[in-house]
Design an enzyme around this catalytic site. Structure first.
Site, mmCIF file in Angstrom:
data_model
loop_
_atom_site.group_PDB
_atom_site.id
_atom_site.type_symbol
_atom_site.label_atom_id
_atom_site.label_comp_id
_atom_site.label_asym_id
_atom_site.label_seq_id
_atom_site.Cartn_x
_atom_site.Cartn_y
_atom_site.Cartn_z
ATOM 1 N N GLN A 154 18.408 17.612 -8.778
ATOM 2 C CA GLN A 154 18.996 17.751 -10.108
ATOM 3 C C GLN A 154 20.509 17.922 -10.043
ATOM 4 O O GLN A 154 21.245 17.425 -10.916
ATOM 5 C CB GLN A 154 18.347 18.901 -10.881
ATOM 6 C CG GLN A 154 18.539 20.300 -10.307
ATOM 7 C CD GLN A 154 17.456 20.678 -9.314
ATOM 8 O OE1 GLN A 154 16.801 19.823 -8.735
ATOM 9 N NE2 GLN A 154 17.249 21.969 -9.124
ATOM 10 N N ASN A 201 18.700 19.470 1.832
ATOM 11 C CA ASN A 201 17.339 19.230 2.303
ATOM 12 C C ASN A 201 16.912 17.797 2.010
ATOM 13 O O ASN A 201 17.714 16.970 1.560
ATOM 14 C CB ASN A 201 16.371 20.249 1.694
ATOM 15 C CG ASN A 201 16.292 20.138 0.165
ATOM 16 O OD1 ASN A 201 16.647 19.125 -0.424
ATOM 17 N ND2 ASN A 201 15.813 21.198 -0.469
ATOM 18 N N GLU A 221 25.753 13.810 17.797
ATOM 19 C CA GLU A 221 26.612 14.402 16.767
ATOM 20 C C GLU A 221 27.696 15.264 17.425
ATOM 21 O O GLU A 221 28.883 15.129 17.145
ATOM 22 C CB GLU A 221 25.754 15.253 15.828
ATOM 23 C CG GLU A 221 26.530 15.987 14.761
ATOM 24 C CD GLU A 221 25.675 16.985 13.998
ATOM 25 O OE1 GLU A 221 26.112 17.433 12.922
ATOM 26 O OE2 GLU A 221 24.576 17.337 14.480
ATOM 27 N N HIS A 222 27.276 16.183 18.287
ATOM 28 C CA HIS A 222 28.201 17.038 19.045
ATOM 29 C C HIS A 222 28.038 16.714 20.531
ATOM 30 O O HIS A 222 26.918 16.692 21.034
ATOM 31 C CB HIS A 222 27.892 18.521 18.855
ATOM 32 C CG HIS A 222 27.839 18.966 17.423
ATOM 33 N ND1 HIS A 222 26.643 19.101 16.734
ATOM 34 C CD2 HIS A 222 28.821 19.296 16.556
ATOM 35 C CE1 HIS A 222 26.900 19.517 15.502
ATOM 36 N NE2 HIS A 222 28.214 19.645 15.366
ATOM 37 N N SER A 256 20.672 18.680 13.020
ATOM 38 C CA SER A 256 21.796 18.820 13.941
ATOM 39 C C SER A 256 21.394 18.490 15.373
ATOM 40 O O SER A 256 20.213 18.546 15.732
ATOM 41 C CB SER A 256 22.345 20.245 13.878
ATOM 42 O OG SER A 256 23.526 20.361 14.633
ATOM 43 N N HIS A 292 38.742 -23.169 -8.637
ATOM 44 C CA HIS A 292 39.693 -22.471 -7.772
ATOM 45 C C HIS A 292 40.871 -23.383 -7.440
ATOM 46 O O HIS A 292 42.041 -22.975 -7.496
ATOM 47 C CB HIS A 292 39.009 -22.029 -6.472
ATOM 48 C CG HIS A 292 38.199 -20.775 -6.596
ATOM 49 N ND1 HIS A 292 37.105 -20.692 -7.402
ATOM 50 C CD2 HIS A 292 38.341 -19.560 -5.994
ATOM 51 C CE1 HIS A 292 36.582 -19.465 -7.297
ATOM 52 N NE2 HIS A 292 37.318 -18.770 -6.442
ATOM 53 N N HIS A 342 19.262 25.794 14.305
ATOM 54 C CA HIS A 342 19.498 25.204 12.986
ATOM 55 C C HIS A 342 18.199 24.782 12.311
ATOM 56 O O HIS A 342 17.967 25.053 11.139
ATOM 57 C CB HIS A 342 20.383 23.968 13.109
ATOM 58 C CG HIS A 342 21.842 24.242 12.977
ATOM 59 N ND1 HIS A 342 22.400 24.766 11.835
ATOM 60 C CD2 HIS A 342 22.872 24.035 13.824
ATOM 61 C CE1 HIS A 342 23.708 24.887 11.997
ATOM 62 N NE2 HIS A 342 24.021 24.458 13.191
ATOM 63 N N GLU A 360 34.914 -25.549 -0.097
ATOM 64 C CA GLU A 360 33.795 -24.684 -0.491
ATOM 65 C C GLU A 360 33.137 -25.142 -1.795
ATOM 66 O O GLU A 360 32.243 -24.474 -2.310
ATOM 67 C CB GLU A 360 34.281 -23.237 -0.629
ATOM 68 C CG GLU A 360 34.757 -22.656 0.702
ATOM 69 C CD GLU A 360 34.984 -21.151 0.646
ATOM 70 O OE1 GLU A 360 35.085 -20.589 -0.466
ATOM 71 O OE2 GLU A 360 35.039 -20.532 1.722
ATOM 72 N N ASP A 397 32.549 24.109 14.610
ATOM 73 C CA ASP A 397 31.799 24.365 13.378
ATOM 74 C C ASP A 397 32.606 25.162 12.371
ATOM 75 O O ASP A 397 32.497 24.940 11.164
ATOM 76 C CB ASP A 397 30.520 25.145 13.701
ATOM 77 C CG ASP A 397 29.334 24.234 13.951
ATOM 78 O OD1 ASP A 397 29.461 23.013 13.760
ATOM 79 O OD2 ASP A 397 28.275 24.761 14.343
ATOM 80 N N TYR A 453 28.378 19.196 -2.386
ATOM 81 C CA TYR A 453 27.103 19.913 -2.378
ATOM 82 C C TYR A 453 27.121 20.922 -1.229
ATOM 83 O O TYR A 453 27.349 20.561 -0.074
ATOM 84 C CB TYR A 453 25.925 18.956 -2.197
ATOM 85 C CG TYR A 453 24.586 19.646 -2.361
ATOM 86 C CD1 TYR A 453 23.953 19.658 -3.593
ATOM 87 C CD2 TYR A 453 23.985 20.322 -1.304
ATOM 88 C CE1 TYR A 453 22.737 20.318 -3.764
ATOM 89 C CE2 TYR A 453 22.774 20.984 -1.469
ATOM 90 C CZ TYR A 453 22.157 20.982 -2.700
ATOM 91 O OH TYR A 453 20.972 21.650 -2.866
ATOM 92 N N GLN A 472 22.402 24.920 18.607
ATOM 93 C CA GLN A 472 21.939 23.863 17.707
ATOM 94 C C GLN A 472 20.443 23.978 17.439
ATOM 95 O O GLN A 472 19.974 23.668 16.350
ATOM 96 C CB GLN A 472 22.261 22.489 18.298
ATOM 97 C CG GLN A 472 23.746 22.246 18.483
ATOM 98 C CD GLN A 472 24.539 22.564 17.224
ATOM 99 O OE1 GLN A 472 24.408 21.896 16.211
ATOM 100 N NE2 GLN A 472 25.368 23.601 17.294
#
Length: 424
Positions: A183, A206, A319-320, A229, A412, A254, A407, A353, A121, A251
């Site tokens: 979708q 999103n 994250e960074h 971010s 088994h 963003h 068990e 990046d 995506y 950042q």
């Protein structure tokens, strides 16, 4: 930009966006419609949400070729160089199957197999993210995935940004579809008349994309539910305030919920960075977004000692993470939690990046405590291989049967003991 102490770090943690009840219901309805009506549902929602009335939602080979050949030569060269760097890095992550043969004839091992199909995506609409194409497609290709499908929302005229299509063409991706939102995720997960389903979906989007990925997980795998971010910077007196301010703002622009945090023991540097941030902020084209981010999720944390500063960095689990200190490699050794680590004054976050090679799909909102960047391993499966010889089973059969009965699983135990007839 707030000044605070380490004790206030928890106030910076952003809640995971679970969406509203209405958003979750809308996503569930969209997914159900796509499962039932396939292409027609995807095209209906594309017209409703993106304003594009598209009859054939698969990008043609002519469109891909045109995008690549019409791209400015300088940009195309940069794209090619970035792709080569990213591929070189990810090919080093490749793992192979292995087998261990023992003297008694037992063979144990691990078989590594790429997944059959991956769905990528790529966010779109009003923006273009060719870097997302590179970062998601290349590790899948390095893993050996045979079919990579890309979806990305069109503009109102039904077009995809040239840079996105050029990146797909460069990487040899010819299954590209003009669809976004929930979708598109549903189409990847369940398939339509035009698009065969995939095994894993990766890439940011999103809130509707995130909620859809959460809904289809289990039918397919996903990479992560990514949040806004974030960047944390560990810096000392050797750092330059204007450079740190620029990196923090990289950042902040963003998203209004992006997080930018400086951690330092140098109070003078802290004040200088705060001043520089507000000075640079005024000239940014995305001023309103960056301003909201800095005001709500920007912070400068002044610590008493280097040890306290490192503890703070580990608590943030960013994250960074940039380390701009006198000895960044030594300080890195004490970092336990970070998605990507940038060392020294010349390793600004945008280097990662776009160009250096490591993946920019990274864990956010503290999840670096237990998760990793997108890698080749995300696109392979690992199967255990077990081959016992008669000698090995005869030696251990009784213990295995006893374990099964411990068990309470009699069948088994009998599955093992029935083979005793072979060596009477």
């Amino acid at each position: 930009m707030r000044m605070m102490r380490r004790s206030d770090v928890s106030s910076l943690r952003r809640s995971v966006d679970q969406g509203t009840k209405e958003q979750r219901q809308a996503v569930q309805d969209i997914i159900q419609q796509v499962k039932q009506n396939g292409d027609q549902a995807v095209q209906t929602y594309t017209k409703q949400f993106d304003g594009a009335d598209i009859e054939n939602w698969r990008v043609t080979k002519a469109e891909l070729t045109e995008a690549y050949t019409s791209m400015d030569q300088d940009y195309r060269t940069i794209l090619e160089e970035a792709a080569a760097n990213i591929r070189n890095f990810h090919e080093k992550q490749q793992t192979v199957s292995w087998f261990d043969a023992k003297d008694d004839g037992t063979i144990l091992g691990q078989k590594v197999t790429p997944i059959d199909a991956a769905g990528i995506y790529v966010p779109g609409g009003t923006a273009a993210y060719p870097s997302s194409v590179l970062m998601n497609v290349i590790p899948a290709q390095a893993a050996g995935v045979e079919r990579v499908v890309m979806v990305t929302p069109p503009d109102k005229e039904g077009n995809i940004p040239t840079g996105v299509l050029a990146a797909a063409q460069l990487l040899g991706i010819d299954q590209v579809y003009k669809a976004g939102g929930a979708q598109a995720i549903a189409a990847l997960a369940y398939g339509t008349e035009t698009l065969d389903p995939v095994d894993k979906i990766t890439g940011p989007g999103n809130v509707y994309v995130a909620l859809a990925k959460r809904e289809v997980f289990g039918n397919v795998d996903i990479d992560m539910i990514a949040g806004p971010s974030e960047i944390a910077i560990l810096a000392d007196h050797t750092a330059k305030a204007d450079e740190l301010a620029a990196d923090l703002l990289s950042q902040a622009e963003h998203d209004a919920r992006s997080s930018s945090i400086l951690v330092t023991t140098d109070e003078t540097l802290a004040e200088d960075v705060r001043t520089a941030v507000h000075a640079q902020l005024r000239s940014l084209p995305r001023y309103q977004i960056a301003k909201a981010s800095i005001e709500d999720y920007g912070a400068i944390i002044v610590c008493d000692t280097k040890a306290e500063a490192l503890d703070t960095i580990n608590e943030i689990a960013a994250e960074h993470l940039e380390i701009v200190t006198a000895d960044p490699f030594q300080d890195m050794a004490k970092v336990k939690h970070a998605g990507a680590i940038f060392l020294g004054p010349y390793s600004s976050e945008p280097v990662g990046d776009y160009y250096a090679g490591p993946n920019h799909v990274l864990p956010t909102n503290g999840t670096a405590r237990f998760s990793s960047p997108l890698t080749v391993d995300d696109f392979v499966k690992k199967s255990s291989v077990i081959s016992y010889s008669e000698q090995a089973l005869q030696q251990h059969a009784e213990k295995i049967a006893q374990f099964a009965r411990l068990e309470g699983l009699e069948a088994h135990a009998r599955a093992i003991e029935t083979r005793k007839e072979r060596w009477k």
